[in-house]
Scaffold this active site. Structure first.
Site, PDB file in Angstrom:
ATOM      1  CE  LYS A 288      -2.938   0.384   9.347  1.00 38.29           C
ATOM      2  NZ  LYS A 288      -3.764   0.962   8.555  1.00 38.29           N
TER       3      LYS A 288
ATOM      4  CD  GLU B 285      -0.998   0.582   3.649  1.00 40.68           C
ATOM      5  OE1 GLU B 285      -1.466   1.029   4.079  1.00 40.68           O
ATOM      6  OE2 GLU B 285      -0.975  -0.291   4.460  1.00 40.68           O
TER       7      GLU B 285
END
Length: 172
Positions: free
Chosen positions: A161, A27
């Protein structure tokens, strides 16, 4: 016109895909939004180097001038790490970014979509998005979670996360 016509694969990556060599998608949000310059570009180069040292071809993914880029040149990586007009692009933003010919760093969800379009089977990231505190009212749930269920790309990561735990709602 199909969105695939906006797909631009770096020749090294295209050759590896064609010859069925290992390719690892990466990413780009961490580069544009996650770290300050020059640490962001140094880290991206180091990650790409580690992938190469282990026999695979890195394919950092982003959007540049509305083109879905799979694999970046040194100049493109530097641009991504220094430009101020780079948006954070999730699934919902993809058509707009392409239509308006904008620059964008891809989130996990968008990287998975573009990796699958390019024929890349493996994607590595530090962490996927999760369910944010107060989601029962805000519905703030990362698009990464739904993308994992519908996109045929293996995601290797350290974990989610953010996972909220509300002990007041637990029933034992």
């Amino acid at each position: 016109m199909m969105i695939e016509s906006y797909l631009h694969i770096l020749p090294e990556v295209a050759e590896a895909i064609k010859n069925k060599k290992p390719v690892v998608a990466l990413e780009s949000t961490i580069i544009s939004h996650g770290m300050p310059y020059p640490h962001n570009v140094e880290t991206a180069r180091r990650v790409e180097s580690i992938i190469r040292e282990n026999g695979a071809v890195p394919a950092t993914i982003c959007i540049m001038e509305g083109r879905l880029k799979v694999g970046l040149t040194e100049e493109e990586l530097e641009f991504l790490g220094t430009a101020k007009d780079v948006a954070k692009v999730s699934r919902r933003d993809l058509p707009f970014m392409v239509a308006k010919k904008l620059n964008g760093a891809t989130t996990v969800a968008t990287t998975m979509i573009i990796a699958e379009m390019a024929g890349i089977d493996v994607f590595v990231t530090g962490g996927i998005g999760g369910v944010h505190r107060g989601a029962e009212e805000s519905f703030d749930i990362s698009a990464d979670l739904t993308e994992l269920a519908q996109t045929n790309v293996a995601v290797v990561c350290a974990g989610v996360k953010s996972i909220p735990v509300s002990y007041t709602h637990l029933t034992l």
